[in-house]
Design a protein around this motif. Structure first.
Motif, PDB file in Angstrom:
ATOM      1  N   GLU A 132       0.828  -1.214   0.000  1.00 52.91           N
ATOM      2  CA  GLU A 132       0.000   0.000   0.000  1.00 52.91           C
ATOM      3  C   GLU A 132       0.858   1.257   0.000  1.00 52.91           C
ATOM      4  OE1 GLU A 132      -3.315   2.388   2.720  1.00 52.91           O
ATOM      5  OE2 GLU A 132      -3.078   0.219   2.972  1.00 52.91           O
ATOM      6  N   THR A 133       1.883   1.290   0.847  1.00 49.58           N
ATOM      7  CA  THR A 133       2.750   2.466   0.919  1.00 49.58           C
ATOM      8  C   THR A 133       3.436   2.728  -0.413  1.00 49.58           C
ATOM      9  OG1 THR A 133       3.156   2.126   3.281  1.00 49.58           O
ATOM     10  CG2 THR A 133       4.745   3.478   2.093  1.00 49.58           C
ATOM     11  N   SER A 134       3.918   1.673  -1.052  1.00 44.01           N
ATOM     12  CA  SER A 134       4.614   1.826  -2.332  1.00 44.01           C
ATOM     13  C   SER A 134       3.664   2.317  -3.419  1.00 44.01           C
ATOM     14  CB  SER A 134       5.244   0.496  -2.748  1.00 44.01           C
ATOM     15  OG  SER A 134       6.168   0.046  -1.780  1.00 44.01           O
ATOM     16  N   LEU A 135       2.463   1.772  -3.449  1.00 44.19           N
ATOM     17  CA  LEU A 135       1.473   2.212  -4.438  1.00 44.19           C
ATOM     18  C   LEU A 135       1.033   3.650  -4.185  1.00 44.19           C
ATOM     19  CD1 LEU A 135      -0.641  -1.059  -4.673  1.00 44.19           C
ATOM     20  CD2 LEU A 135       0.741  -0.080  -6.518  1.00 44.19           C
ATOM     21  N   ARG A 136       0.941   4.025  -2.912  1.00 41.28           N
ATOM     22  CA  ARG A 136       0.600   5.412  -2.586  1.00 41.28           C
ATOM     23  C   ARG A 136       1.704   6.361  -3.033  1.00 41.28           C
ATOM     24  NH1 ARG A 136      -3.783   6.519   0.466  1.00 41.28           N
ATOM     25  NH2 ARG A 136      -4.772   4.832   1.659  1.00 41.28           N
ATOM     26  N   LYS A 137       2.957   6.004  -2.765  1.00 42.81           N
ATOM     27  CA  LYS A 137       4.067   6.861  -3.166  1.00 42.81           C
ATOM     28  C   LYS A 137       4.134   7.015  -4.680  1.00 42.81           C
ATOM     29  CE  LYS A 137       7.288   6.364   0.714  1.00 42.81           C
ATOM     30  NZ  LYS A 137       8.660   5.941   1.117  1.00 42.81           N
ATOM     31  N   ALA A 138       3.711   5.976  -5.390  1.00 38.26           N
ATOM     32  CA  ALA A 138       3.703   6.024  -6.851  1.00 38.26           C
ATOM     33  C   ALA A 138       2.416   6.639  -7.400  1.00 38.26           C
ATOM     34  CB  ALA A 138       3.903   4.621  -7.423  1.00 38.26           C
ATOM     35  N   ALA A 139       1.568   7.140  -6.513  1.00 34.94           N
ATOM     36  CA  ALA A 139       0.334   7.845  -6.893  1.00 34.94           C
ATOM     37  C   ALA A 139      -0.610   6.993  -7.735  1.00 34.94           C
ATOM     38  CB  ALA A 139       0.675   9.146  -7.617  1.00 34.94           C
ATOM     39  N   VAL A 140      -0.695   5.705  -7.395  1.00 38.33           N
ATOM     40  CA  VAL A 140      -1.594   4.836  -8.151  1.00 38.33           C
ATOM     41  C   VAL A 140      -2.510   4.031  -7.227  1.00 38.33           C
ATOM     42  CG1 VAL A 140      -0.039   2.821  -8.295  1.00 38.33           C
ATOM     43  CG2 VAL A 140      -1.649   3.310 -10.183  1.00 38.33           C
ATOM     44  N   TRP A 141      -2.366   4.172  -5.917  1.00 35.45           N
ATOM     45  CA  TRP A 141      -3.151   3.401  -4.946  1.00 35.45           C
ATOM     46  C   TRP A 141      -4.655   3.586  -5.136  1.00 35.45           C
ATOM     47  CZ3 TRP A 141      -3.422  -0.502  -1.739  1.00 35.45           C
ATOM     48  CH2 TRP A 141      -4.396  -0.521  -0.741  1.00 35.45           C
TER      49      TRP A 141
END
Length: 267
Positions: A132-141
């Motif tokens: 989740e954190t990685s997807l959020r940082k990549a602005a795709v979560w």
């Protein structure tokens, strides 16, 4: 060239000194000297065939995978020589991740695309949280949170590229290399990637190769302009013309070649 005296060794993530790259006996890039400050976005610009991507791949030793490629000179990562015999190239590529020109998600679920690299690198934490954190940082979560079990290949091109960024983030690198990450994307997806890059530089150092002058001027803190000149054997050898803060490079560069390129007179 940019004066680096004000930068301490702890400010610099990567440094290239007298870098020469050969393919077989052919010199492809000559005498590159530059530093990459931490937590900045550095753009590599220049015409095709000038060595931008070749230099980029030197920073995480991707050129090792090309049998004919040979690198001379020195590249240091936080002060350590990355081409020293004791350096594990696989571990180096974990710390210096890479996002390629064409989105290349694995034929796995969105969740597994992000988790896979972390898992094989022995991550022992909460995998759901990391994904989740990685997807959020990549602005795709927000776009994928309800379909994490679906294939990463089901996403649009722009979403796939941000998934690949999330996959890189998940292995917890220090530096992210991006080789023309928006060249295959539409303008809206390109803007999202650029916005993502601006957020990521708070935690990572980013080097991006781009042919898009507007993109370089929008997103980067510093810009390196490469050019190429003909050799006696009829080939071309790339070299670094000028490297400075982006505002200087686009408004008041020192070199005529740079002025001509950023103004669109060639390239």
């Amino acid at each position: 060239m940019l004066n680096t005296q004000a930068l301490t060794s702890t400010d610099v993530a990567l440094r290239a000194e007298n870098l020469n790259v050969y393919y077989g006996s052919t010199l492809a890039v000559r005498n590159v000297d530059l530093h990459i400050p931490r937590n900045e976005i550095i753009a590599f610009i220049g015409p095709s065939g000038c060595g931008k991507s070749t230099v980029l791949r030197c920073f995480n030793r991707m050129n090792d995978l090309i049998a004919s490629c040979r690198v001379e000179g020195k590249i240091t990562f936080h002060g350590s020589d990355i081409y020293a015999k004791q350096v594990d190239a696989v571990e180096l590529r974990r710390r210096i991740g890479m996002v390629f020109q064409k989105p290349n998600p694995f034929p796995k679920s969105i969740y597994e695309n992000v988790a896979w690299g972390a898992r094989i690198n022995g991550y022992q934490g909460d995998m759901d949280e990391l994904v989740e954190t990685s997807l959020r940082k990549a602005a795709v979560w927000d776009e994928v949170k309800d379909k994490l079990k679906q294939s990463g290949l089901s996403l649009s091109g722009g979403q796939q590229q941000r998934l690949c960024i999330a996959r890189t983030i998940a292995i917890q690198p220090d530096v992210i290399l991006m080789d023309e990450p928006c060249s295959a994307l539409d303008p809206i997806s390109t803007i999202k990637i650029e916005e993502t890059m601006q957020q990521l530089k708070q935690d990572y150092t980013i080097i991006v190769v781009t042919h898009n002058m507007q993109q370089a001027s929008r997103v980067s803190d510093r810009t390196a302009f490469y050019n190429a000149e003909a050799t006696d054997k009829g080939g071309k050898v790339g070299y670094l013309v000028e490297y400075d803060h982006t505002e200087v490079m686009f408004n008041n560069p020192r070199e005529q070649f740079t002025r001509d390129y950023v103004s669109g007179r060639f390239g």
